[in-house]
Design a protein around this motif. Structure first.
Motif, mmCIF file in Angstrom:
data_model
loop_
_atom_site.group_PDB
_atom_site.id
_atom_site.type_symbol
_atom_site.label_atom_id
_atom_site.label_comp_id
_atom_site.label_asym_id
_atom_site.label_seq_id
_atom_site.Cartn_x
_atom_site.Cartn_y
_atom_site.Cartn_z
ATOM 1 N N UNK A 157 -7.481 20.876 7.101
ATOM 2 C CA UNK A 157 -8.293 21.703 7.823
ATOM 3 C C UNK A 157 -8.858 22.918 6.827
ATOM 4 N N UNK A 158 -8.227 23.362 5.844
ATOM 5 C CA UNK A 158 -9.254 24.449 4.999
ATOM 6 C C UNK A 158 -10.235 23.631 4.317
ATOM 7 N N UNK A 159 -9.927 22.560 3.529
ATOM 8 C CA UNK A 159 -11.055 21.844 3.250
ATOM 9 C C UNK A 159 -11.967 21.270 4.020
ATOM 10 N N UNK A 160 -11.867 20.801 5.225
ATOM 11 C CA UNK A 160 -12.673 20.455 6.094
ATOM 12 C C UNK A 160 -13.582 21.792 6.535
ATOM 13 N N UNK A 161 -12.949 22.876 6.773
ATOM 14 C CA UNK A 161 -13.690 23.935 7.453
ATOM 15 C C UNK A 161 -14.541 24.380 6.248
ATOM 16 N N UNK A 162 -14.394 24.630 4.849
ATOM 17 C CA UNK A 162 -15.220 25.122 3.815
ATOM 18 C C UNK A 162 -16.268 24.359 3.661
ATOM 19 N N UNK A 163 -16.129 22.711 3.663
ATOM 20 C CA UNK A 163 -17.044 21.649 3.419
ATOM 21 C C UNK A 163 -18.018 21.571 4.568
ATOM 22 N N UNK A 164 -17.570 21.730 5.981
ATOM 23 C CA UNK A 164 -18.389 21.605 7.006
ATOM 24 C C UNK A 164 -18.923 22.937 7.747
ATOM 25 N N UNK A 165 -18.248 23.803 7.637
ATOM 26 C CA UNK A 165 -18.809 25.051 8.260
ATOM 27 C C UNK A 165 -19.417 26.305 7.317
ATOM 28 N N UNK A 166 -18.770 26.002 6.081
ATOM 29 C CA UNK A 166 -19.319 27.297 5.051
ATOM 30 C C UNK A 166 -20.355 26.612 4.323
ATOM 31 N N UNK A 167 -20.272 25.512 3.683
ATOM 32 C CA UNK A 167 -21.273 25.076 2.592
ATOM 33 C C UNK A 167 -22.200 24.512 3.219
ATOM 34 N N UNK A 168 -23.474 24.610 2.981
ATOM 35 C CA UNK A 168 -24.601 24.315 3.423
ATOM 36 C C UNK A 168 -25.863 25.176 3.118
ATOM 37 N N UNK A 169 -27.019 25.225 4.101
ATOM 38 C CA UNK A 169 -28.209 25.943 3.778
ATOM 39 C C UNK A 169 -28.480 27.133 4.492
ATOM 40 N N UNK A 170 -27.542 27.435 5.035
ATOM 41 C CA UNK A 170 -27.656 28.894 6.086
ATOM 42 C C UNK A 170 -27.721 29.834 5.145
ATOM 43 N N UNK A 171 -28.799 30.807 5.894
ATOM 44 C CA UNK A 171 -28.986 32.103 5.292
ATOM 45 C C UNK A 171 -28.017 33.145 4.868
ATOM 46 N N UNK A 172 -28.068 33.609 3.714
ATOM 47 C CA UNK A 172 -27.046 34.659 3.289
ATOM 48 C C UNK A 172 -27.867 35.847 2.979
ATOM 49 N N UNK A 173 -27.752 36.977 3.564
ATOM 50 C CA UNK A 173 -28.747 37.897 3.322
ATOM 51 C C UNK A 173 -27.872 39.178 2.541
ATOM 52 N N UNK A 174 -27.395 38.582 1.711
ATOM 53 C CA UNK A 174 -26.525 39.584 0.717
ATOM 54 C C UNK A 174 -26.600 38.931 -0.761
ATOM 55 N N UNK A 175 -25.942 39.688 -1.818
ATOM 56 C CA UNK A 175 -26.087 39.330 -3.155
ATOM 57 C C UNK A 175 -25.121 37.833 -3.004
ATOM 58 N N UNK A 176 -25.324 36.963 -4.140
ATOM 59 C CA UNK A 176 -24.739 35.888 -4.382
ATOM 60 C C UNK A 176 -23.080 36.344 -4.693
ATOM 61 N N UNK A 177 -22.228 35.592 -4.151
ATOM 62 C CA UNK A 177 -20.664 36.161 -4.392
ATOM 63 C C UNK A 177 -20.040 34.671 -4.586
ATOM 64 N N UNK A 178 -18.751 34.940 -4.904
ATOM 65 C CA UNK A 178 -17.656 33.848 -5.320
ATOM 66 C C UNK A 178 -16.528 34.029 -4.455
ATOM 67 N N UNK A 179 -15.937 33.344 -3.706
ATOM 68 C CA UNK A 179 -14.860 33.622 -2.980
ATOM 69 C C UNK A 179 -13.924 32.475 -3.138
ATOM 70 N N UNK A 180 -12.458 32.934 -3.501
ATOM 71 C CA UNK A 180 -11.680 31.746 -3.926
ATOM 72 C C UNK A 180 -10.503 31.911 -2.652
ATOM 73 N N UNK A 181 -9.879 30.742 -2.188
ATOM 74 C CA UNK A 181 -8.801 30.667 -1.196
ATOM 75 C C UNK A 181 -7.881 29.742 -2.039
#
Length: 254
Positions: A157-181
């Motif tokens: 579920x963690x992997x599925x959520x990150x690859x499906x719901x987070x990774x993509x081309x949606x707008x991000x109106x903030x500075x680029x960031x790196x997040x680790x889980x």
């Protein structure tokens, strides 16, 4: 070695979660009780939501490659509990039958478009397992008997959520960031977030925050179950151990 669940396991676990969901609904004092983790819904609403989703995805998988979701017709929702549970079980069978017929590699419409998850029946099965698992947890919370997701389901579920719901081309109106889980079960993921170019990858097993080549702006630790529940808004970021700018997590997952 492939760490994600095989197609046959996805279908088996969907059936298992369906049985657990039905047990929770059967134990409820009333179908009109509010679902604490989905406060806008009663338990009846939760069942109806799941049934409509199973029929929708069964039709979409059966339709094959398309530019839009398939139209579907679900039987009317009965109000009597036993009939409602039969209605629910029928919708799960409809989806499982469609997935078995399609196999894991058939193309079909999905809402996740340009994410890192493919637009295939196998990816649908993977996402639908998580939908059933999280909503089974919702039903269990409603009757006062919550059971954490198994490590097998939650890690996928963690992997599925990150690859499906987070990774993509949606707008991000903030500075680029790196997040680790980091899941306490031993798997870790990195999410690179920027405007229209978000992507994720699993980190080598045993990677710590100090060992990463590039330091994350925020890091979160928890069990895989806790990470999934955080992703789906069931628990707040404060329930996880974090280091760095926790506000980034709030921006990403609210």
């Amino acid at each position: 070695m492939e760490k994600n669940l095989a197609f046959a396991d996805l279908l088996r676990l969907m059936d298992e979660r369906s049985t657990a969901f039905q047990a929770a609904v059967a134990a409820a004092p009333s179908l009109e009780v509010q679902v604490p983790t989905c406060p806008e819904w009663t338990l009846f609403d939760l069942v109806q939501h799941l049934v409509e989703g199973r029929y929708k995805w069964a039709a979409t998988v059966a339709a094959g490659p398309a530019d839009a979701p398939a139209t579907f017709s679900a039987p009317a929702a009965p109000r009597e509990r036993e009939a409602l549970l039969t209605w629910f079980a029928g919708s799960v069978r409809e989806l499982l039958d469609a997935l078995r017929e399609a196999g894991p590699d058939r193309g079909c419409w999905t809402w996740w478009g340009d994410s890192q998850s493919p637009q295939t029946s196998g990816a649908v099965a993977r996402h639908q397992l998580q939908q059933l698992a999280v909503h089974t947890y919702d039903a269990q919370v409603t009757v006062g008997a919550p059971q954490p997701l198994s490590s097998q389901v939650a890690l996928d579920g963690v992997d599925e959520f990150l690859t499906t719901c987070c990774a993509g081309t949606e707008p991000w109106p903030h500075k680029p960031v790196i997040v680790d889980y980091h899941a306490t079960e031993g798997r870790s993921w990195r999410l690179w977030v920027s405007d229209g170019h978000t992507r994720t990858a699993e980190l080598p097993q045993g990677t710590t925050a100090d060992e990463a080549v590039e330091r994350a702006d925020v890091t979160a630790w928890g069990t895989a179950h806790e990470l999934v529940m955080f992703f789906y808004g069931r628990i707040p970021a404060a329930s996880l151990r974090t280091e760095g700018d926790q506000g980034i997590l709030d921006q990403l997952h609210t």
